[in-house]
Design a protein around this motif. Structure first.
Motif, short mmCIF file in Angstrom:
data_model
loop_
_atom_site.label_atom_id
_atom_site.label_comp_id
_atom_site.label_asym_id
_atom_site.label_seq_id
_atom_site.Cartn_x
_atom_site.Cartn_y
_atom_site.Cartn_z
N HIS A 87 1.78 3.77 1.87
CA HIS A 87 2.17 4.45 3.10
C HIS A 87 3.69 4.50 3.08
N VAL A 95 0.49 4.86 9.76
CA VAL A 95 1.43 3.81 9.37
C VAL A 95 0.79 2.77 8.49
N ASP A 133 -0.29 -4.18 5.85
CA ASP A 133 -0.81 -3.62 7.11
C ASP A 133 -2.29 -3.95 7.20
N HIS A 162 0.84 -1.22 0.00
CA HIS A 162 0.00 0.00 0.00
C HIS A 162 0.86 1.25 0.00
N HIS A 194 6.29 1.92 3.76
CA HIS A 194 6.26 0.69 2.97
C HIS A 194 6.79 0.88 1.54
N HIS A 254 -7.20 -1.98 6.33
CA HIS A 254 -6.27 -0.97 6.84
C HIS A 254 -6.92 0.39 6.65
#
Ligand SMILES: [Zn+2]
Length: 868
Positions: A574, A868, A699, A572, A577, A677
């Motif tokens: 973020h 996060v 996540d 994803h 990541h 998430h």
């Protein structure tokens, strides 16, 4: 007022040069490479007073992480981000993942062709001038009025948005203002109590924008191309402290009987005439009562990534103002391979005369020493327990020494990470102890440091004894056990490169996990600094840091591992990541031909981020980078939302590229599952023809979809952000607890579970009430943990000695302030005042970072801090 220039980091496998200019109330960073935030944590440097981040290149890898840490440290504030042309494009490119409502970011660009007459940045302490250089071939001529970067603008770029250059600048500025609007806290009283939750990334942008929603369509549409795509422009900086006014000598003024009201005129450098009591006139000049001004201290930071930049640098007229007056006291050369071999550059260095101090930073002349000693020592000690824990590789020998033609003629040395220089009055730079979080000030690994000293650094003799005894006992115990029966996938090697969530810490970097299969490598997520972790794990021959143990030249170094990485899976958008991806691709594209592409499995936001970054630096997109859209691989296809046109196109491309990938990695299939998430996040399910199946959660909070799609996994790599008991916090942040992750493994009937993505609040081993029961293997990940899937069962035996070790290390940190307050920097003859100010600063806990890591911050605040 005293102020100083100090090194933050020097070129190494995991970072590059960064310098900090310190004033009592202001900080300026020059060079924001990957790992800058982590280096600041290690070196106890607060970001609270940061005013300016001056990039070497628009692509400096630590910028996004730095802005997040800065925003989280101060709640509100303004950060000036200065850099060469392309910097605005870069900052606007953060719109999917870096929104911070209370932060204001001013982007200051030094353009190609600028004459650098006006300061790029100016405040009450400094004037900074930018000098932009770009590569030109030897037969091209350089004229400062007509920018001529070697690559021309592709016509499709201008067509894309149908904007003039000026319009595109305005458009990008609007985007930057939307990402960082600098809003006041809503209650207006206390900045800390009302930090708005960042509405990051994918949350809203998955929707199709309505025609009137200009903001949303700006976020979704691709950015207009930069004026000079892939110009490779670099910025060098001329930094001038403000001249300090001379002191007014009151005693002399009284003697000369200067009337009070006239004294301010004298301080303004005006001559005054007045009548004395006997009727006679007296004239007093400013020189009689005011000490001379201190001239500004000037230093240059020169960033020359490669030889092709030299011509534009030496021909810039910006330097000429500093030939007679305002000469540079220090000149820092941050140079790429081969730059010091250029006669033109050597002559330029010499042209500054014998008084300037030159400091050189370069992968060629700087030894690849350990950058992050806390994590190094921790892993070195863990390695005594098992060789599954790998201490970062390093070298004390630089590939080359500085050429004698230079050392014999000018004051020149290699920049050390402990270099500092007082600038008012200017002193010669010297190597001085630097504060290190959890370690003695000035700690470094030197030739004379013995193995034993390293292992015991910061631990008591007794703790070390207890730990080593426990290690021996556990090793013996593991040796006696019968290994489980061989299973498919046992030979896949899993290496957890980054195991922390949100922001990096001393011990844990942000997400990345490497799978090495007999047919090639697969990387799962790539937070900032992933290349650095790879390079510390596998070594870099070009930096005198060969691969670890074993023999023969066929051992793989980090470059071989990168070349052999055939797929990168991004869960994803973020930052923790995906923002290390650009660096990996940029390096990989230099090392491979188009016959060896890498397949990126990601969503369309990450793809857009890469396409935009690809306009600043070549990432290999097209021939060396192929895409597979995560939505084209959903295990339950029928759930997918149909998007007219888009879906069909992505599906066709995905089918084509996935077929090639399956063949080259001998995979049966790759599937994805939408998990739960705070933005769209996809778990990855990778199945081999050899009978193994690896599931990566990304996540997520506990997710039925994941259980279903990952049934009977050989290995489940699951996030475990929170300790047990914090289920509510975990849910609020879209994460799982350790117990929940294990439960998912059980429901999935996974054979092994590897827990990772721990909140940085847990410096120690995170606790769980779930223990080893049944046959499912449970293992906790650590940075640079590397072992065969078949050996993961051993990990549970290591928990007890590791828990003990980490607790000792953390205890050592808790007493560190006591160590710091000892007069360790005696040699610095500071004024009483500045020492007081400094001590005050030191006594503050680990500044911003403690608020992020330490468990005493309320969970609610935590949830507001870092998305996060
Ligand atoms: Zn996330």
């Amino acid at each position: 007022m005293k102020y100083q220039l100090a090194a933050v980091s020097t070129p190494a496998s995991d970072t590059q040069q960064s310098l900090c200019l310190f004033f009592p109330n202001a900080r300026y960073l020059f060079g924001i490479p990957e790992a800058t935030t982590r280096m600041c944590i290690q070196r106890k440097q607060t970001l609270k007073k940061l005013r300016g981040a001056f990039l070497s290149q628009a692509t400096d890898g630590g910028l996004a992480g730095l802005t997040m840490s800065f925003a989280d440290s101060s709640g509100s504030g303004t950060l000036n981000v200065a850099g060469p042309e392309g910097t605005l494009h870069r900052v606007a490119g953060m719109r999917y993942y870096n929104k911070r409502d209370q932060l204001k970011v001013n982007v200051l660009e030094s353009l190609i062709g600028d004459r650098c007459e006006d300061a790029l940045y100016s405040d009450e302490f400094v004037n900074v001038y930018g000098v932009t250089t770009h590569p030109i071939k030897s037969n091209e001529s350089y004229s400062s009025s007509s920018p001529s970067p070697s690559r021309s603008q592709s016509p499709s770029h201008s067509k894309r948005n149908n904007m003039s250059y000026e319009e595109s600048v305005e458009y990008k500025r609007k985007i930057v203002d939307e990402i960082f609007p600098g809003l006041l806290p809503s209650n207006g009283l206390d900045g800390s109590s009302e930090i708005s939750t960042p509405k990051n990334g994918g949350d809203a942008v998955e929707d199709i924008p309505s025609r009137n929603d200009a903001k949303l369509s700006r976020r979704l549409a691709r950015l207009p191309a930069p004026r000079h795509p892939r110009s490779d422009a670099a910025a060098s900086y001329i930094v001038m402290g403000k001249p300090m006014r001379g002191k007014f000598n009151n005693e002399v003024a009284v003697q000369l009987q200067v009337p009070g009201p006239l004294r301010s005129k004298l301080t303004r450098k005006e001559t005054v005439t007045f009548q004395l009591s006997d009727g006679s006139e007296r004239t007093v000049t400013p020189e009689q009562v005011v000490a001379p001004d201190t001239p500004p201290t000037v230093f240059f930071i020169v960033n020359i990534p490669n030889k092709k930049h030299i011509t534009t640098l030496v021909q810039s007229s910006a330097w000429e103002r500093h030939r007679q007056t305002d000469k540079p006291h220090i000149l820092v050369h941050n140079v790429g391979w081969g730059v010091l071999d250029s006669e033109e550059y050597v002559q330029w260095i010499k042209s500054w005369g014998p008084d300037t101090h030159h400091l050189v930073s370069s992968p060629e002349y700087t030894a690849n020493n350990v950058s992050l000693p806390s994590s190094f020592l921790s892993l070195k000690r863990a390695n005594v327990l098992s060789d599954a824990f790998k201490a970062p590789l390093y070298s004390l020998d630089a590939p080359r020494s500085l050429p004698e033609t230079l050392t014999s003629q000018v004051k020149i040395e290699v920049l050390d990470k402990h270099h500092k220089a007082e600038l008012n009055p200017p002193e010669a730079p010297s190597v001085q102890p630097t504060l290190m979080s959890g370690l003695p000030p000035g700690f470094d690994i030197r030739r004379e440091t013995t193995e034993d000293e390293l292992l015991k650094q910061g631990l008591s003799e007794k703790s070390w004894d207890n730990y080593s005894k426990a290690c021996e006992a556990v090793k013996e115990e593991v040796c006696k056990l019968t290994p489980p029966e061989r299973q498919a996938g046992d030979d896949v090697v899993v290496t957890t490169l980054g195991t922390g969530s949100a922001l990096p810490s001393k011990y844990r970097n942000v997400s990345a996990t490497l799978l090495q299969t007999p047919h090639g490598n697969i990387l799962l997520d790539a937070g900032e600094g992933t290349w650095g972790q790879l390079a510390r794990m596998f070594g870099e021959r070009s930096r005198n840091t060969p691969p670890r143990d074993g023999d023969g030249d066929d051992r793989e170094d980090a470059w071989d591992v990168l070349k052999n990485t055939k797929a990168i899976y991004l869960s994803h958008v973020h930052a923790d990541h995906h923002i290390g991806l650009a660096k990996l691709l940029q390096l990989r594209s230099k090392a491979v031909g188009q016959e060896n592409p890498v397949t990126i499995i990601c969503n369309h936001l990450i793809r857009t981020y890469l396409l935009e970054q690809n306009e600043l630096e070549y990432l290999g997109i097209g021939r060396k980078v192929k895409f597979v859209d995560v939505e084209a691989l959903l295990y339950n296809q029928d759930v997918a939302v149909e998007k007219a046109g888009y879906r069909k196109l992505q599906a066709d491309e995905a089918a084509l590229n996935l077929a090639a990938l399956r063949q080259s990695l001998n995979l049966k299939d790759v599937k994805t599952a939408l998990v739960k998430h705070r933005c769209k996040c996809h778990a990855g399910i990778i199945e081999s023809n050899e009978g193994w199946k690896v599931v990566y959660s990304g996540d997520t909070m506990p997710c039925e979809n994941l259980v279903e799609s990952g049934k009977d996994a050989t290995l489940l790599i699951h996030e475990a952000t929170m300790e047990d008991g914090l289920e509510e916090t975990a849910e609020a942040k879209g994460h799982s607890t350790i117990g929940q992750a294990i439960q998912i493994g059980k429901e999935m009937n996974a054979k092994k579970v590897l827990l990772t993505h721990f909140s940085q609040r847990y410096s120690k081993l995170a606790q769980s009430s779930e223990s080893q029961n049944g046959t499912m293997v449970i293992a906790h990940a650590f940075d640079l943990l590397s072992l065969r899937v078949g050996d993961l069962w051993k990990m549970s035996h290591y928990n007890s000695p590791l828990s003990f070790l980490l607790a000792q290390e953390v205890a050592g940190e808790e007493t560190e302030d006591v160590i710091e307050e000892e007069p360790v920097e005696k040699q610095e003859k500071r004024s009483k005042k500045s020492r007081k100010a400094q001590n005050k600063e030191k006594r503050k806990p680990n500044s911003l970072f403690d608020t992020v890591h330490e468990s005493n911050a309320s969970d609610q605040q935590q949830s507001k801090k870092a998305k996060v």
